[in-house]
Design an enzyme around this catalytic site. Structure first.
Site, PDB file in Angstrom:
ATOM      1  CG  HIS A   1       4.301   9.161   3.343  1.00  0.00           C
ATOM      2  ND1 HIS A   1       3.795   8.984   4.613  1.00  0.00           N
ATOM      3  CD2 HIS A   1       4.725   7.934   2.954  1.00  0.00           C
ATOM      4  CE1 HIS A   1       3.916   7.715   4.979  1.00  0.00           C
ATOM      5  NE2 HIS A   1       4.489   7.058   3.966  1.00  0.00           N
TER       6      HIS A   1
ATOM      7  CG  ASP B   1       8.850   0.345   4.732  1.00  0.00           C
ATOM      8  OD1 ASP B   1       8.751   1.091   3.752  1.00  0.00           O
ATOM      9  OD2 ASP B   1       8.011   0.304   5.650  1.00  0.00           O
TER      10      ASP B   1
ATOM     11  CG  ASP C   1      -0.219   0.084   2.533  1.00  0.00           C
ATOM     12  OD1 ASP C   1       0.805  -0.625   2.701  1.00  0.00           O
ATOM     13  OD2 ASP C   1      -0.667   0.837   3.409  1.00  0.00           O
TER      14      ASP C   1
ATOM     15  CD  GLU D   1       4.286   0.405   6.851  1.00  0.00           C
ATOM     16  OE1 GLU D   1       5.171   0.703   7.683  1.00  0.00           O
ATOM     17  OE2 GLU D   1       3.849   1.223   6.001  1.00  0.00           O
TER      18      GLU D   1
END
Length: 403
Positions: free
Chosen positions: A379, A197, A80, A174
């Protein structure tokens, strides 16, 4: 196939997760990508591949004969992407031989990624960078990690390098703190694992925040403002009062390193009812518990002031600092550090100002430090991924697997 080529394929899938969904995974696009990854693993020749009903993808490669007693090592990335920016209709492009200056992402909308705003950019001069068109995020968090794991799997299957059992997993949700909630640790079968990650190449991380989510609902009373004296109770203003009673400088914009915070990331409402959503973070467990207690005390004080039931708190822990457990498993942290050194990369260990699936998995019995995926400015619309560093991460993953 190189990692960046896979990555450009994966970002075409809209896998934005949603905190407001009642389904699991929270959005249907995650299962679409999961099915594609299941198919790809099978086509690569991975002997055991499972896509379960919750959208988790697991793959397992048996140990080379004679190496069955070596530890089973896992690698995990999430499918995701954050809802902080749109993950739909991503239009990536490659800036070849980046010159170290500002990057024009979108000429029509005059969207520019400026060195002034992102001073890390010149460090990537001369590299090929995958960027967005400035209207969406890129999805490097964490499709870059998926691409690197998948490419390492392909290379491993086409080599004669000996290895123990290798386990890989791709998880949903997540970004909303649910990535490990239905993870099958026993079925996964690894002795320890790494989430791929992290950020810049070389990161090896074993400390995360302790984390809680706090939803506050403020109940007011709306009356026509012309007749409101001594009658109106404006839920918006009372919500502002609660927020102003929290420590001003315990706010993400003023904190760094191991400093914790209260972060108001959502507010909605009117005079009758206003909702606020906070995330509460601290690396130190004692300080974390004190932050939660402060929130409870503020709400209790305001309920005493305005009447019981005016402020309703729904607070729950999301994950804990995996460093409290991994301090007893530093050998696997050192294994990753040595792999970076072997590949010519200086490892960097910093406390994660966030969490990973590994935060929860470590507490579920699967020690799980975090290593870099090479996605930068995640993000947001100014996200980018260096192509060459993705290749290097594939090499690092392969090196970690050496007996």
């Amino acid at each position: 196939m190189r990692a960046y080529e896979r990555f450009l394929t994966y970002v075409a899938y809209d896998t934005t997760s949603s905190e407001h969904s009642d389904t699991f995974p929270s959005t249907p696009g995650q299962k679409v990508l999961a099915a594609a990854l299941e198919k790809e693993l099978k086509e690569l020749g991975v002997p055991r591949v499972v896509l379960d009903e919750d959208g988790y993808v697991y793959g397992e490669i048996p140990a080379t004969p004679g190496y069955e007693e070596k530890p089973a090592i896992g690698f995990i990335s999430h499918m995701d992407t954050s809802c902080a920016a749109s993950g739909k209709n991503i239009r990536p492009r490659i800036v070849s031989h980046y010159d170290g200056g500002d990057i024009l992402l979108n000429e029509e909308k005059n969207i520019v990624m400026r060195v002034h705003d992102f001073p890390v950019l010149p460090e990537f001069q001369g590299e090929d960078l995958i960027v967005t068109d400035g209207t969406t995020l890129l999805g490097g968090d964490n499709k870059a990690g998926i691409a690197e794991i998948m490419t390492a799997v392909e290379e491993l299957l086409h080599s004669d390098a000996p290895h123990g059992r290798v386990c890989v997993a791709f998880t949903p949700d997540e970004e909303i703190g649910k990535g490990a909630s239905r993870f099958d640790v026993a079925g996964f079968g690894a002795d320890f694992a790494y989430t791929v990650d992290g950020g810049q190449l070389g990161e090896v991380e074993y400390e995360t925040f302790n984390a809680a989510l706090c939803n506050v609902t403020v109940y007011g009373r709306s009356i026509h403002p012309g007749a409101a004296k001594n009658k109106m109770r404006n839920a918006i203003l009372m919500a502002m009062e609660l927020h102003n009673m929290l420590p001003v400088f315990e706010n993400p914009m003023y904190t760094e390193g191991r400093e914790g915070f209260y972060h108001l990331n959502y507010i909605r409402g009117d005079e009758e009812c206003t909702e606020l959503r906070y995330i509460i973070r601290d690396h130190d467990r004692e300080k974390f518990e004190k932050k939660k207690k402060r929130m409870e005390k503020v709400a209790a004080y305001l309920n005493e002031k305005y009447g019981e039931g005016t402020f309703a708190l729904d607070m729950r822990d999301q994950y804990y600092n995996m460093g409290d457990i991994l301090k007893d498993h530093m050998d696997i942290v050192e294994r990753a550090r040595q792999a970076f050194i072997t590949c010519g990369v200086q490892p960097v260990t910093i406390p994660v100002r966030g969490g990973t699936d590994g935060s929860q998995l470590t507490y579920m019995g699967l020690p799980c430090p975090n290593i870099s995926s090479c996605a930068m400015n995640v993000h947001g619309r100014f996200e980018f991924v260096p192509v060459g560093q993705m290749d290097k991460m594939v090499q690092v993953i392969r090196t970690i697997l050496l007996p």
